[in-house]
Scaffold this active site. Sequence first.
Site, PDB file in Angstrom:
ATOM      1  N   GLU A   1       0.973  -1.397  -0.249  1.00  0.00           N
ATOM      2  CA  GLU A   1       0.144   0.021   0.172  1.00  0.00           C
ATOM      3  C   GLU A   1       0.745   0.987  -0.362  1.00  0.00           C
ATOM      4  O   GLU A   1       1.830   1.805   0.684  1.00  0.00           O
ATOM      5  CB  GLU A   1      -1.322  -0.303   1.323  1.00  0.00           C
ATOM      6  CG  GLU A   1      -2.157   1.396   1.272  1.00  0.00           C
ATOM      7  CD  GLU A   1      -3.022   1.253   2.573  1.00  0.00           C
ATOM      8  OE1 GLU A   1      -3.510   2.196   2.560  1.00  0.00           O
ATOM      9  OE2 GLU A   1      -2.131   0.105   3.238  1.00  0.00           O
TER      10      GLU A   1
ATOM     11  N   ARG B   1       4.614 -13.529   9.686  1.00  0.00           N
ATOM     12  CA  ARG B   1       4.562 -12.388  10.186  1.00  0.00           C
ATOM     13  C   ARG B   1       6.048 -12.473  10.682  1.00  0.00           C
ATOM     14  O   ARG B   1       6.646 -12.769  11.526  1.00  0.00           O
ATOM     15  CB  ARG B   1       3.723 -11.760  10.456  1.00  0.00           C
ATOM     16  CG  ARG B   1       3.994 -10.130  11.042  1.00  0.00           C
ATOM     17  CD  ARG B   1       2.882  -8.961  11.032  1.00  0.00           C
ATOM     18  NE  ARG B   1       3.689  -7.684  10.884  1.00  0.00           N
ATOM     19  CZ  ARG B   1       2.886  -6.594  11.417  1.00  0.00           C
ATOM     20  NH1 ARG B   1       1.184  -6.881  11.737  1.00  0.00           N
ATOM     21  NH2 ARG B   1       3.125  -5.392  11.693  1.00  0.00           N
TER      22      ARG B   1
ATOM     23  N   LYS C   1       2.220   0.881  10.427  1.00  0.00           N
ATOM     24  CA  LYS C   1       2.766   2.360   9.858  1.00  0.00           C
ATOM     25  C   LYS C   1       2.484   3.775   9.893  1.00  0.00           C
ATOM     26  O   LYS C   1       3.478   4.632   9.853  1.00  0.00           O
ATOM     27  CB  LYS C   1       2.239   2.027   8.369  1.00  0.00           C
ATOM     28  CG  LYS C   1       3.101   1.454   7.291  1.00  0.00           C
ATOM     29  CD  LYS C   1       2.060   0.794   5.992  1.00  0.00           C
ATOM     30  CE  LYS C   1       2.997   1.109   4.497  1.00  0.00           C
ATOM     31  NZ  LYS C   1       2.260   0.316   3.587  1.00  0.00           N
TER      32      LYS C   1
END
Length: 789
Positions: free
Chosen positions: A199, A419, A429
């Site tokens: 993103e 992860r 983020k």
Amino acid sequence: MKGGTLKLSPATTPLPFDVLVTASYLGTPIVFDPDTSQPVLEVDGTAISDPADIINNLTSKLLPTNPSNNVQHTSFISLAKSLATASSYADVVAALDSLDDHLLLRSFLVGYSITAADFSVWGALKGNVQALGILKRNGHIHISRWYSFIESIPSTQSALNSLAEARANKARSTKVAASFSLGLPNAVEGKVVTRFPPEPSGYLHIGHTKAAILNQYFAAMYKGRMLIRFDDTNPSKEKTEFEDTILQDLELLDIRGDAVSHTSDHFDALHRYAVEIIKSGNAYADDTLQLQMREERMNGIASKRRDTSVEENLKRFEEMATGSEEGAKWCIRAKISVDNPNKAMRDPVIYRVNTTPHHRTGDKWKIYPTYDFACPIVDSIEGVTHALRTNEYRDRNPQYQWMLEALKLRKVDIWDFSRVNFVYTLLSKRKLTMFVDKEVVHGWDDPRFPTVRGIRRRGMTIEALKQYMLSQGPSQAVLLLEWDGIWATNKKIIDPIAPRFTALAKENLVTVHINGQSGVTTQSVPRHKKNPDVGTKTTVYSPVIYIEQEDASSFEDNEEITLMDWGNAIVKSKQVSDSGQIASMTMDLYLEGDFKKTKKKITWLAESSSANPLVNVTLLDYDYLITKKKLEEEDDVFNFVTPVSEFKSEALADANVITLSKGDIIQFERKGYYIVDAVKPDKTLDLIRIPDGKMASLASKVAGSTPVEPVQAIPKAKSSKKGPANELAPRKEGFVDPDGNRIMLSEGKSGFEIPVTTKMYDVKRVFGETEVQAAAETKMYSVKSVYDR
């Protein structure tokens, strides 16, 4: 050898060391090819594969300068062949005894210069385990001297280093291949398509690198393709700036997609699919308030709009597309389930209103698909065969497949992996953006940040990142990783190639006058003692040198110490300033001294001069940004910000660093590895310390924590009046660390205090606070404790 190339596998057994080192000495290019079954020498378009012919070809370039020695040379070549395969202990010892006698007064086997005989016999010994074992007993001192000399030749060192690296690369690739031996489900070679969908709302961080590297790895493994697709469905967060930097960061990682696309490329198609899913009765418009919707989903309560007609839903969707005030109250939800145990399947939102202009499409659209709706559709229509996702999305995998089935689109296989999470590290983020906006850090490339740019600026190599991420394999376990592993991997890569220099802390620098050094002299020495390919540097020797205060304060009168890369010296006198610091010293140069017998080996710098000026450098080191190993969702991150996380110290470095450029990685002797962060107009340098994987260099420097410190040598006590030599200050009370753990210290009156982390309740001692002396009957002699003075 002009035009020649030697190819051999690093896994060849036995490895032809004679061929390897001879080719290296002659300058023949060497290629380590794991697929080569036997050594091949390519000369002028002809491939020579017979080992005997390769040796003959190479040795013909290194015959004795005196033709009368040719017979002796041939005999040693024959000896090498027999030694290479000798297994009888008696035969090996007899050959070594004879060879040792021959080398009694000789530096080389034949004549007065190196010949192929030296490399052939050395290679035979190197490959014979029994011969090496016998030599280690030090019974053949002349062979050992000669053997060490051949091994120390720069071309030999270069060949052995290249072999070690090739073997390490093969081991790593084998390990990785084994880790992923299960492969991807339903994968067909040549047809696999993966995708990396970042993103564009921030910079790539270390968590993203695993996804990017795995996608590239599997695409290459199956000879397929990898797509890079920007998931730009939220115009409130996204910027073109982030797209550009993400592509640059991927370039830094040596990751290049076969194509680059955007979800926004498919906004028209996604709108059509939204209309289609509404018409099929699999979606509806809803104006339930957000908090109420969340509560209804949690409790399995159907929305009051769930059974609205298709016509009404389409009308509401059209109103949403205008971006009107009324339209903004509505969203589109997939009609999957009300009370599915998997809450991700409880009628998720798939379209919502956002009137913020999009950085690519402008104000064309006022409605945007959610990631959960757009991702499976775009994956399918772009030809993706395998969607690699972290297992935090596992609950959404049934939702992903439901979207494809509801719209009758091609199926995409999903492959989960864990992860990457690290201690004391933010990967959110949103939180990283807060740190940038509130100027807690200097920017997205701050060395304390886990962004690709941040860790690269701190000295992380791309090779280390790749090796570490692939070494994690297809693990499904959610782990909180320490940073030591990845930095230790990085050290293995930079240590063999990082040039060595010297730097001294400026604070309270001590001037030393050296007796026995007349005038200033210079000498060219290797920048890396074990890797001659790194080049050379100039070392300056002067009657006046500088050393660090810490070293000077540890010296005893008349102590013999070693000045690294110079020789031994004896401390003769010290001058102490009013503040109690050592101001200056005098030493006698004692070059005939044995450096192996000194306990203190110190770095030093010659007095600065116009010809060899010392360089002012700023050394930077960093702490973790937060004081808690793992932040919970309810934690306020600003309650856990490390008060001071950047540390600067001024130092002087030798004149050789003037040749360095930004991004160069070096080692300052006895200080550690550094990366050049800035070269200023006045020729001063800023260098950032690179963690080496040792816990002492990674331990939090937060006040109140207990960093792991390297054990320092404890000086012996001069007299019994001062008590035990290793006596410490009175025991400190325990304390509580930032994670809420109590830290207790050992109760011994001597030795080191050992921190013990515990969550147990604090209770009083059963026997009270006084020491209990246990009586013991024994007939052994009574002796004083070794710690009593």
